[in-house]
Design a protein around this motif. Structure first.
Motif, PDB file in Angstrom:
ATOM      1  N   ASP A 155       0.833  -1.209   0.000  1.00  0.00           N
ATOM      2  CA  ASP A 155       0.000   0.000   0.000  1.00  0.00           C
ATOM      3  C   ASP A 155       0.870   1.262   0.000  1.00  0.00           C
ATOM      4  N   ARG A 156       1.951   1.227   0.745  1.00  0.00           N
ATOM      5  CA  ARG A 156       2.849   2.397   0.795  1.00  0.00           C
ATOM      6  C   ARG A 156       3.498   2.633  -0.567  1.00  0.00           C
ATOM      7  N   ILE A 157       3.939   1.564  -1.214  1.00  0.00           N
ATOM      8  CA  ILE A 157       4.536   1.693  -2.549  1.00  0.00           C
ATOM      9  C   ILE A 157       3.496   2.231  -3.528  1.00  0.00           C
ATOM     10  N   ALA A 158       2.268   1.718  -3.444  1.00  0.00           N
ATOM     11  CA  ALA A 158       1.200   2.184  -4.343  1.00  0.00           C
ATOM     12  C   ALA A 158       0.975   3.681  -4.159  1.00  0.00           C
ATOM     13  N   TYR A 213      -8.480  -1.881  -6.815  1.00  0.00           N
ATOM     14  CA  TYR A 213      -8.106  -3.107  -7.513  1.00  0.00           C
ATOM     15  C   TYR A 213      -9.020  -4.260  -7.124  1.00  0.00           C
ATOM     16  N   LYS A 214      -9.131  -5.243  -8.043  1.00  0.00           N
ATOM     17  CA  LYS A 214      -9.922  -6.443  -7.772  1.00  0.00           C
ATOM     18  C   LYS A 214      -9.257  -7.296  -6.705  1.00  0.00           C
ATOM     19  N   ASN A 215      -7.922  -7.341  -6.754  1.00  0.00           N
ATOM     20  CA  ASN A 215      -7.188  -8.185  -5.807  1.00  0.00           C
ATOM     21  C   ASN A 215      -5.753  -7.684  -5.676  1.00  0.00           C
ATOM     22  N   LEU A 216      -5.031  -8.309  -4.785  1.00  0.00           N
ATOM     23  CA  LEU A 216      -3.650  -7.901  -4.507  1.00  0.00           C
ATOM     24  C   LEU A 216      -2.763  -8.091  -5.734  1.00  0.00           C
ATOM     25  N   GLU A 217      -2.972  -9.150  -6.468  1.00  0.00           N
ATOM     26  CA  GLU A 217      -2.162  -9.410  -7.662  1.00  0.00           C
ATOM     27  C   GLU A 217      -2.301  -8.283  -8.685  1.00  0.00           C
ATOM     28  N   ASP A 218      -3.518  -7.796  -8.895  1.00  0.00           N
ATOM     29  CA  ASP A 218      -3.730  -6.678  -9.819  1.00  0.00           C
ATOM     30  C   ASP A 218      -3.015  -5.419  -9.334  1.00  0.00           C
ATOM     31  N   LYS A 219      -3.062  -5.199  -8.032  1.00  0.00           N
ATOM     32  CA  LYS A 219      -2.407  -4.017  -7.456  1.00  0.00           C
ATOM     33  C   LYS A 219      -0.897  -4.094  -7.677  1.00  0.00           C
ATOM     34  N   ILE A 220      -0.319  -5.255  -7.413  1.00  0.00           N
ATOM     35  CA  ILE A 220       1.123  -5.425  -7.584  1.00  0.00           C
ATOM     36  C   ILE A 220       1.503  -5.258  -9.046  1.00  0.00           C
ATOM     37  N   LYS A 221       0.718  -5.838  -9.964  1.00  0.00           N
ATOM     38  CA  LYS A 221       1.006  -5.712 -11.391  1.00  0.00           C
ATOM     39  C   LYS A 221       0.984  -4.243 -11.816  1.00  0.00           C
ATOM     40  N   HIS A 222       0.010  -3.499 -11.331  1.00  0.00           N
ATOM     41  CA  HIS A 222      -0.070  -2.079 -11.673  1.00  0.00           C
ATOM     42  C   HIS A 222       1.141  -1.319 -11.132  1.00  0.00           C
ATOM     43  N   ILE A 223       1.544  -1.614  -9.913  1.00  0.00           N
ATOM     44  CA  ILE A 223       2.716  -0.957  -9.324  1.00  0.00           C
ATOM     45  C   ILE A 223       3.952  -1.245 -10.179  1.00  0.00           C
ATOM     46  N   VAL A 224       4.147  -2.504 -10.548  1.00  0.00           N
ATOM     47  CA  VAL A 224       5.305  -2.879 -11.364  1.00  0.00           C
ATOM     48  C   VAL A 224       5.270  -2.144 -12.701  1.00  0.00           C
ATOM     49  N   ASP A 225       4.095  -2.107 -13.333  1.00  0.00           N
ATOM     50  CA  ASP A 225       3.964  -1.403 -14.610  1.00  0.00           C
ATOM     51  C   ASP A 225       4.286   0.085 -14.469  1.00  0.00           C
TER      52      ASP A 225
END
Length: 87
Positions: free
Chosen positions: A11-14, A23-35
């Protein structure tokens, strides 16, 4: 660390990368952060390790000597080489 601390870090990184989307789920959130981080890196032209002339045999040496003490995910030498190869 506990899962709770991992979620707090994500959450802090986001927040840092201005990712205030729901986001729908944690995986989507992480993917968006990486992108977002990849996009920022490309825009400001951060060179990759290979751009800097670091060869694959050097990545193996780095991976073998690295101690990842604070990483929430346990990584082995091959995981580290894969991460460094894509850095």
């Amino acid at each position: 660390p506990s899962d709770h601390l991992i979620y707090q870090k994500i959450d802090r990184i986001a927040t840092i990368v201005k990712s205030d989307i729901t986001y729908k789920n944690l995986e989507d959130k992480i993917k968006h952060i990486v992108d977002r981080i990849k996009g920022i890196s490309e825009r400001i032209k951060i060179p990759t390790l290979s751009d800097l002339g670091i060869k694959s045999n050097t990545l193996e040496i780095i991976a073998a000597s690295t101690q990842i003490k604070n990483n929430p995910v346990k990584l082995d030498k091959l995981d580290l080489i894969d991460i460094l190869t894509h850095s």
